[in-house]
Write a protein that holds these residues in place. Structure first.
Motif, short mmCIF file in Angstrom:
data_model
loop_
_atom_site.label_atom_id
_atom_site.label_comp_id
_atom_site.label_asym_id
_atom_site.label_seq_id
_atom_site.Cartn_x
_atom_site.Cartn_y
_atom_site.Cartn_z
N ASP A 284 3.73 -14.97 10.98
CA ASP A 284 3.25 -13.61 10.77
C ASP A 284 3.93 -12.65 11.75
N LEU B 201 7.44 -11.98 10.46
CA LEU B 201 7.53 -11.28 9.18
C LEU B 201 8.11 -9.87 9.29
N ILE C 55 6.44 -4.49 5.62
CA ILE C 55 5.55 -5.51 6.19
C ILE C 55 4.13 -5.43 5.66
N ASP C 56 3.55 -4.22 5.59
CA ASP C 56 2.16 -4.11 5.15
C ASP C 56 2.01 -4.53 3.70
N ARG D 33 2.22 -8.37 3.23
CA ARG D 33 1.02 -9.17 3.45
C ARG D 33 0.11 -9.12 2.22
N ILE E 138 1.72 -11.39 -0.41
CA ILE E 138 1.50 -12.80 -0.08
C ILE E 138 0.10 -13.23 -0.50
N ALA E 139 -0.89 -12.38 -0.26
CA ALA E 139 -2.26 -12.69 -0.68
C ALA E 139 -2.36 -12.82 -2.19
N LEU F 144 3.31 -18.63 4.99
CA LEU F 144 2.10 -17.82 5.18
C LEU F 144 1.09 -18.00 4.06
#
Length: 517
Positions: free
Chosen positions: A369, A372, A380-381, A384, A387-388, A435
């Motif tokens: 993380d 990343l 980056i934001d 994430r 990725i979720a 991740l």
């Protein structure tokens, strides 16, 4: 329960007088004191080094009452009061030569108020030498010297060679005083995160015994599983109840997240004490060690050295390699180990080689993380969030949709000339897959037929993935078939899915193609 956890408290006297939880390390400390004279100990940050120093300080100051009920109470018979010189280099921002000179000058002035000074002692090292001599002569006892985070100035100067050289020269002369004052010294311990072995810091202090990789003292810092169950059994039960788990499930989660450190070839499993105490204090699991920050220089070092991240799970290193960080610009492994991001998982005694890996899930996920942003930049934001969402698709068995989302996202990441090499983009994919924390991810998994780039295991499916760069997804799938990678999972009882991936750059746009079989 009404227990008080010493989160962030590193003073032994405060912990004992405040009735905070304390894991008794005093038998080991007694053994340390009676086994030698000069020591050096390297351990990761937030691992209890400062508390160890503080405990030794209380012991050598003869504060017997603080050790009531502890092993030291019966082990020690004399309780002699020694003069203690305690230097803590942790609490300063070292960004100019005068910062180090200032903190050394300040502590020397404090000691000189107690033991006096001479006009002829003009340098920092001469003043230190004079203090040690006079402290011994005035008290009639040899001096105890405790230096906490000896390397903090140099760690903060990494990347600034001129400042690093200045700090190195200052500390070399200062620490070298210990050897010239041997006749006045009872005991000395220097602690830090790293060991600057070949850059002259210790060249004048070659009588230090390095116990960083020493079977006798691997448990000085940190909490073993035996200590965890002995001291925190009720806490584990309460933690489980607070998180809808049985005590066994809580134990399993604690082990997965915070256990796994080894500081010698045959050492016990050691838990991260900072993360454990935070977990019990808040009664919830979290990435507590990473909340205290990740060194920016480490992230930049991994990128600059173009280190292959998949090697993190099976890195090999010699004892000499782990003992210093002098070649870190080309080999980041020693500093990854000493900083706590890698730990010893196996030891081959015949060739004196250690196998390294992540100690636990908190470190693995936290490091990726932290890496990343360096690979996704301004994305980056959103990364994430993506990725979720990818994780949710995979959980539903929708790998095609998951990869489509990944491909769409990669197209939004700006192409950069300075990352125009195969490894950068493969590293980015490794990080993203790593991740996906709900699953078991293995990078470069060994099989009888070769190495699988990525193995992703869910509750009912195993995805065998091969990655290519500027080739084709079909070629990647063909390699899986030709080398029969899937055969390794015939007995797993799970569905096996083969996935070929190809990453490429088309018109300065990052693209991802795939084929699933």
């Amino acid at each position: 329960m009404n227990r008080i956890y010493p989160v962030g408290i590193q003073n032994f006297e405060e912990i004992r007088k405040g009735n905070y939880c304390y894991v008794d390390k005093t038998a080991l400390i007694h053994r340390l004191v009676y086994s030698g004279k000069y020591y050096f100990l390297s351990r990761p940050r937030r691992f209890g080094k400062s508390l160890l120093i503080s405990t030794l300080e209380a012991y050598f100051q003869g504060k017997k009452e603080l050790f009531n009920g502890l092993a030291m109470e019966t082990l020690e018979k004399d309780w002699t009061v020694y003069p203690v010189l305690h230097l803590d280099l942790n609490n300063e921002k070292y960004d100019s030569p005068d910062k180090l000179d200032g903190i050394l000058h300040n502590v020397l002035c404090r000691w000189e108020e107690i033991y006096g000074k001479r006009d002829s002692e003009t340098s920092l090292s001469l003043r230190f030498q004079g203090i040690i001599q006079r402290a011994s002569e005035k008290t009639g006892h040899h001096v105890v010297i405790l230096i906490d985070e000896y390397d903090k100035p140099m760690l903060q100067a990494l990347g600034d060679e001129a400042l690093l050289t200045d700090y190195r020269n200052t500390l070399k002369a200062f620490y070298g005083t210990l050897k010239s004052c041997d006749q006045y010294i009872k005991f000395a311990l220097l602690t830090g995160v790293t060991k600057f072995s070949k850059v002259s810091v210790f060249s004048d202090l070659n009588n230090l015994m390095d116990i960083s990789i020493d079977d006798r003292f691997t448990n000085l810092c940190g909490i073993t599983e035996e200590e965890l169950y002995l001291n925190f059994q009720e806490d584990i039960i309460a933690l489980g109840e607070n998180n809808g788990m049985t005590s066994e499930e809580a134990k399993s989660t604690l082990k997965k997240l915070y256990d796994g450190y080894h500081f010698a070839g045959n050492s016990d499993d050691i838990y991260n004490p900072f993360s454990l105490l935070n977990t019990f204090a808040k009664m919830r699991f979290g990435s507590y060690w990473f909340e205290t920050g990740t060194p920016t220089f480490l992230v930049e070092l991994l990128k600059r050295s173009k280190y292959n991240l998949h090697r993190l799970t099976e890195e090999l290193a010699s004892a000499d390699c782990l003992g210093g960080i002098d070649s870190m610009n080309t080999n980041p492994v020693p500093i990854l180990y000493q900083s706590g991001y890698l730990t010893i998982k196996d030891y081959e005694k015949k060739i004196d080689v250690y196998t390294l890996d992540f100690p636990n899930k908190e470190i693995e996920v936290g490091l990726f993380d932290s890496l990343l942003p360096g690979y996704l930049g301004s994305g980056i934001d959103m990364g994430r969030v993506v990725i979720a969402d990818i994780s949710s698709y995979i959980n539903s068995g929708k790998m095609d949709e998951a990869l489509q989302m990944l491909a769409d996202f990669l197209e939004t990441i700006p192409y950069c000339d300075n990352t125009n090499y195969e490894g950068h983009y493969q590293q980015m994919l490794y990080i993203i897959f790593a991740l996906l924390t709900d699953y078991n991810i293995i990078v470069e998994q060994h099989t009888a037929k070769g190495r699988i780039d990525i193995t992703l295991e869910t509750a009912d499916t195993i995805y065998v993935m091969e990655l290519k760069f500027n080739k084709s997804a079909e070629e990647a799938l063909a390699q899986i078939e030709a080398r029969q990678y899937a055969d390794a999972f015939k007995m797993s009882g799970k569905k096996v899915v083969k996935v070929g991936l190809n990453f490429s750059i088309k018109d300065e746009v990052n693209t991802l193609e795939w084929v699933i079989s």
